[in-house]
Design a protein around this motif. Sequence first.
Motif, PDB file in Angstrom:
ATOM      1  N   GLN A 157     -22.287  11.981  -0.710  1.00  0.00           N
ATOM      2  CA  GLN A 157     -20.972  11.344  -0.710  1.00  0.00           C
ATOM      3  C   GLN A 157     -19.858  12.296  -1.156  1.00  0.00           C
ATOM      4  O   GLN A 157     -18.873  12.499  -0.447  1.00  0.00           O
ATOM      5  N   THR A 158     -20.002  12.892  -2.327  1.00  0.00           N
ATOM      6  CA  THR A 158     -18.918  13.685  -2.900  1.00  0.00           C
ATOM      7  C   THR A 158     -18.846  15.105  -2.337  1.00  0.00           C
ATOM      8  O   THR A 158     -17.809  15.763  -2.438  1.00  0.00           O
ATOM      9  N   LYS A 159     -19.959  15.596  -1.780  1.00  0.00           N
ATOM     10  CA  LYS A 159     -20.091  16.973  -1.282  1.00  0.00           C
ATOM     11  C   LYS A 159     -19.997  18.011  -2.396  1.00  0.00           C
ATOM     12  O   LYS A 159     -19.856  19.207  -2.122  1.00  0.00           O
ATOM     13  N   ASP A 160     -20.092  17.579  -3.661  1.00  0.00           N
ATOM     14  CA  ASP A 160     -20.197  18.527  -4.769  1.00  0.00           C
ATOM     15  C   ASP A 160     -21.530  19.262  -4.666  1.00  0.00           C
ATOM     16  O   ASP A 160     -22.486  18.761  -4.070  1.00  0.00           O
ATOM     17  N   GLU A 161     -21.592  20.452  -5.276  1.00  0.00           N
ATOM     18  CA  GLU A 161     -22.816  21.243  -5.217  1.00  0.00           C
ATOM     19  C   GLU A 161     -23.771  20.866  -6.348  1.00  0.00           C
ATOM     20  O   GLU A 161     -23.379  20.793  -7.508  1.00  0.00           O
ATOM     21  N   TYR A 162     -25.017  20.639  -5.975  1.00  0.00           N
ATOM     22  CA  TYR A 162     -26.090  20.354  -6.921  1.00  0.00           C
ATOM     23  C   TYR A 162     -27.177  21.400  -6.709  1.00  0.00           C
ATOM     24  O   TYR A 162     -27.666  21.575  -5.589  1.00  0.00           O
ATOM     25  N   ALA A 163     -27.542  22.108  -7.777  1.00  0.00           N
ATOM     26  CA  ALA A 163     -28.564  23.149  -7.667  1.00  0.00           C
ATOM     27  C   ALA A 163     -29.779  22.784  -8.502  1.00  0.00           C
ATOM     28  O   ALA A 163     -29.652  22.253  -9.613  1.00  0.00           O
ATOM     29  N   LEU A 164     -30.952  23.062  -7.971  1.00  0.00           N
ATOM     30  CA  LEU A 164     -32.157  22.901  -8.775  1.00  0.00           C
ATOM     31  C   LEU A 164     -32.164  23.960  -9.869  1.00  0.00           C
ATOM     32  O   LEU A 164     -31.761  25.102  -9.645  1.00  0.00           O
ATOM     33  N   ALA A 165     -32.620  23.567 -11.053  1.00  0.00           N
ATOM     34  CA  ALA A 165     -32.714  24.532 -12.149  1.00  0.00           C
ATOM     35  C   ALA A 165     -33.573  25.705 -11.701  1.00  0.00           C
ATOM     36  O   ALA A 165     -34.617  25.527 -11.076  1.00  0.00           O
ATOM     37  N   ARG A 166     -33.117  26.911 -12.006  1.00  0.00           N
ATOM     38  CA  ARG A 166     -33.826  28.082 -11.504  1.00  0.00           C
ATOM     39  C   ARG A 166     -33.735  29.247 -12.477  1.00  0.00           C
ATOM     40  O   ARG A 166     -32.877  29.274 -13.371  1.00  0.00           O
ATOM     41  N   THR A 167     -34.592  30.203 -12.259  1.00  0.00           N
ATOM     42  CA  THR A 167     -34.511  31.483 -12.958  1.00  0.00           C
ATOM     43  C   THR A 167     -34.336  32.570 -11.915  1.00  0.00           C
ATOM     44  O   THR A 167     -34.601  32.343 -10.724  1.00  0.00           O
TER      45      THR A 167
END
Length: 369
Positions: A53-63
């Motif tokens: 809906q918002t098109k904000d960026e969501y990232a999986l936690a990563r190293t």
Amino acid sequence: MQVYLVGGAVRDELLGRVIKERDYVIVGATSEQLLKQGYQQVGKDFPVFLHPQTKDEYALARTERKQGKGYTGFVCEFSPDVTLEDDLRRRDLTVNAIAKAEDGSLIDPYHGKRDLDARILRHVSQAFSEDPLRILRIARFAARYHYLGFTIAKETQSLLKAMVERGELNTLTPERIWLECEKSLTDGAFDHFLNTLAHLNALSVISPALANIWNDQLFQKLQARFEYAKKYNITDNALLFSQITSKLNSDEISAIAKAIRLPNDARDLALHASQHQHVLTSATIHPEQLLFSCNKLDLWRRPERFSAVLKAIEIANCSVIKNQQLLLQASKEARAINPKQFIDQGIKGADIKTALEHARLEVFKRYFR
């Protein structure tokens, strides 16, 4: 699955600045789970997704693990087992390593809030030195937040200088260097950006031609010019960049353009302003010289070039130049001369150009005698 607001949005909210974009990190989830919920993955090998809906960026936690040289040689590892603290540890500065939970509480394992309050930019870990792009990025942050009193921590300055001495900046492409310059120009703090790079011994690596002219006097002039531009809401990056090169010759400007891969419009304006400012700012404007400049600037087809050069000179002087309005009026009148009027008189071929030149010169003589 836990969702946290991270990075610049948290930092700027705590500083009371306008939040331009929001980035989130998700802990305890997989790509498959997000795709089933309607998230759209950005890229094939990078765990970043756009909210449906918002098109904000969501990232999986990563190293991230360094592999190879430069700023692109990283292996990204992500899984539901990566913790929020692991994800925050890979970030550059403590002030960018603060997360905000959905209930509003802050998760701040590297004391970013303390550094925000103390107005200090400090690296999170020694892994900071693995990415040469961070030299430019930290200079950009130091410039952007200079008005708030931010300084770079001494240990971070030492680390940055060591990175420069090792030649880390040589791995950056000219295009990538310009991108950071462009961001700093947009911030309206390019003068402080260059000054910070000079103090880190980085300016001579990025552009020897810029480093050769850099001194406190130029820095003070640029501060005044950028304040003038800000006062009159002048935000065009080509106009702002031309303030750095106003006293350079064409060869020096071309060297800078090559070193940091200036866009054509910024390069051309810098060259034009340098080449024609003497004619346009002369106490006594000579019509023949003015016509020569107008021809070189192709006023007849590209009037915006002439206006941009005048505006660049205005910013450099921090005031409207003496004959600016007359120059605009005369150029508009000369440009309005139509070749058709000479064709209708039976003038043909190369004689049409001669007649045009004569008529335009007569216009300029009426304004400047």
